[in-house]
Design a protein around this motif. Structure first.
Motif, PDB file in Angstrom:
ATOM      1  N   LEU A 116      -0.294 -15.202   9.740  1.00 20.14           N
ATOM      2  CA  LEU A 116       1.076 -14.719   9.860  1.00 20.14           C
ATOM      3  C   LEU A 116       1.177 -13.660  10.950  1.00 20.14           C
ATOM      4  N   PRO A 117       2.168 -13.762  11.816  1.00 21.18           N
ATOM      5  CA  PRO A 117       2.322 -12.757  12.873  1.00 21.18           C
ATOM      6  C   PRO A 117       2.650 -11.370  12.325  1.00 21.18           C
ATOM      7  N   LYS A 118       3.352 -11.366  11.186  1.00 17.11           N
ATOM      8  CA  LYS A 118       3.737 -10.088  10.576  1.00 17.11           C
ATOM      9  C   LYS A 118       3.963 -10.290   9.091  1.00 17.11           C
ATOM     10  N   LEU A 119       3.541  -9.322   8.294  1.00 18.96           N
ATOM     11  CA  LEU A 119       3.745  -9.407   6.855  1.00 18.96           C
ATOM     12  C   LEU A 119       5.146  -8.926   6.487  1.00 18.96           C
ATOM     13  N   SER A 120       5.693  -9.520   5.447  1.00 22.45           N
ATOM     14  CA  SER A 120       6.970  -9.059   4.922  1.00 22.45           C
ATOM     15  C   SER A 120       6.736  -7.757   4.156  1.00 22.45           C
ATOM     16  N   PRO A 121       7.774  -6.988   3.901  1.00 20.15           N
ATOM     17  CA  PRO A 121       7.597  -5.762   3.109  1.00 20.15           C
ATOM     18  C   PRO A 121       6.960  -6.039   1.748  1.00 20.15           C
ATOM     19  N   LEU A 122       7.332  -7.144   1.117  1.00 18.62           N
ATOM     20  CA  LEU A 122       6.753  -7.498  -0.181  1.00 18.62           C
ATOM     21  C   LEU A 122       5.260  -7.812  -0.057  1.00 18.62           C
ATOM     22  N   GLN A 123       4.894  -8.512   1.003  1.00 16.76           N
ATOM     23  CA  GLN A 123       3.481  -8.809   1.237  1.00 16.76           C
ATOM     24  C   GLN A 123       2.695  -7.530   1.523  1.00 16.76           C
ATOM     25  N   GLU A 124       3.269  -6.658   2.311  1.00 15.16           N
ATOM     26  CA  GLU A 124       2.615  -5.373   2.601  1.00 15.16           C
ATOM     27  C   GLU A 124       2.364  -4.600   1.307  1.00 15.16           C
ATOM     28  N   MET A 125       3.328  -4.651   0.405  1.00 14.57           N
ATOM     29  CA  MET A 125       3.204  -3.940  -0.856  1.00 14.57           C
ATOM     30  C   MET A 125       2.130  -4.579  -1.752  1.00 14.57           C
ATOM     31  N   ASP A 126       2.024  -5.897  -1.687  1.00 18.04           N
ATOM     32  CA  ASP A 126       1.112  -6.631  -2.567  1.00 18.04           C
ATOM     33  C   ASP A 126      -0.315  -6.698  -2.030  1.00 18.04           C
ATOM     34  N   LEU A 127      -0.480  -6.500  -0.723  1.00 20.50           N
ATOM     35  CA  LEU A 127      -1.792  -6.683  -0.106  1.00 20.50           C
ATOM     36  C   LEU A 127      -2.904  -5.836  -0.737  1.00 20.50           C
ATOM     37  N   PRO A 128      -2.687  -4.554  -1.031  1.00 16.80           N
ATOM     38  CA  PRO A 128      -3.773  -3.773  -1.654  1.00 16.80           C
ATOM     39  C   PRO A 128      -4.263  -4.383  -2.967  1.00 16.80           C
ATOM     40  N   ASN A 129      -3.359  -4.955  -3.752  1.00 19.74           N
ATOM     41  CA  ASN A 129      -3.772  -5.601  -4.990  1.00 19.74           C
ATOM     42  C   ASN A 129      -4.592  -6.856  -4.719  1.00 19.74           C
TER      43      ASN A 129
END
Length: 203
Positions: A116-129
């Motif tokens: 993905l060229p850029k993560l969505s805000p939701l993906q950014e939030m979920d990535l640490p988990n």
């Protein structure tokens, strides 16, 4: 002849190609670009209503989906699938672990980071988990491999194939495998198997 509908960078599809190569099973490869929605067309959905790869067309024209089911179908009765009842159950245990605890974290983080060229805000939030869950799965594997060369019965089989597929490309999701000595040694053993193919290999 079997026909495999696949996306070459997919770890789930790679599991199937590893088994096909190991068992010298001829097949026709049809590449489907999931990034372009090629598994969401009416033609593909007629083969697999879930719209996912890998999908395997059998010699009788029927279709089989889900990587775990496909590799078990292909390997049943071969050395890759144990005959012993407990060993078979342990193989399934690790295959379920891969799909429930490993793949949803490591494969998803890899897809997000690598494709993905850029993560969505939701993906950014979920990535640490996702990263936390991925490392937790790797920790379980590392401990198990401390006293074993392979995952079940100390011999190469479907459990290893299922777990190798996304583990060996985990770095593409920015997982640091440098501290996992047992996993790295195991991955080298898997890569050294006769007839091993790389994830980008085409039949």
């Amino acid at each position: 002849m079997l026909t495999l509908y696949d996306f070459m960078d997919s770890g789930n599809g790679y599991k199937v190609r590893l088994v096909l190569a190991a068992l010298d099973i001829p097949y026709k490869l049809v590449e489907c670009d999931i990034l372009k929605g090629e598994t969401r067309t009416p033609e593909f959905l007629a083969r697999n209503p879930n719209g996912r790869i890998p999908t395997l067309q059998l010699e009788d024209g029927s279709f089989l989906a889900e990587s775990g089911a496909i590799i078990w179908y292909l390997a049943d009765g071969t050395p890759l699938a144990p005959k012993d009842r407990k060993a078979r159950a342990e193989t399934l245990q690790w295959m379920f672990f891969e799909q429930y605890s490993h793949e949803p974290n490591i494969a998803v983080a890899r897809f997000w980071k690598h494709y993905l060229p850029k993560l969505s805000p939701l993906q950014e939030m979920d990535l640490p988990n996702r990263m936390k869950g991925g490392y937790a799965a790797l920790d379980v594997m590392e401990k198990h491999l401390a006293t074993r060369r392979f995952f079940v019965d100390d011999r190469y089989g479907l459990a290893d194939i299922a777990l190798y597929a996304y583990t060996h490309v985990a770095h593409e999701g920015e997982f640091d495998l440098s501290k996992y000595a047992n996993i790295n040694a195991w991955m080298a053993r898997v890569a050294g198997q006769p007839k091993h193919v790389t994830i980008s290999h085409k039949n």
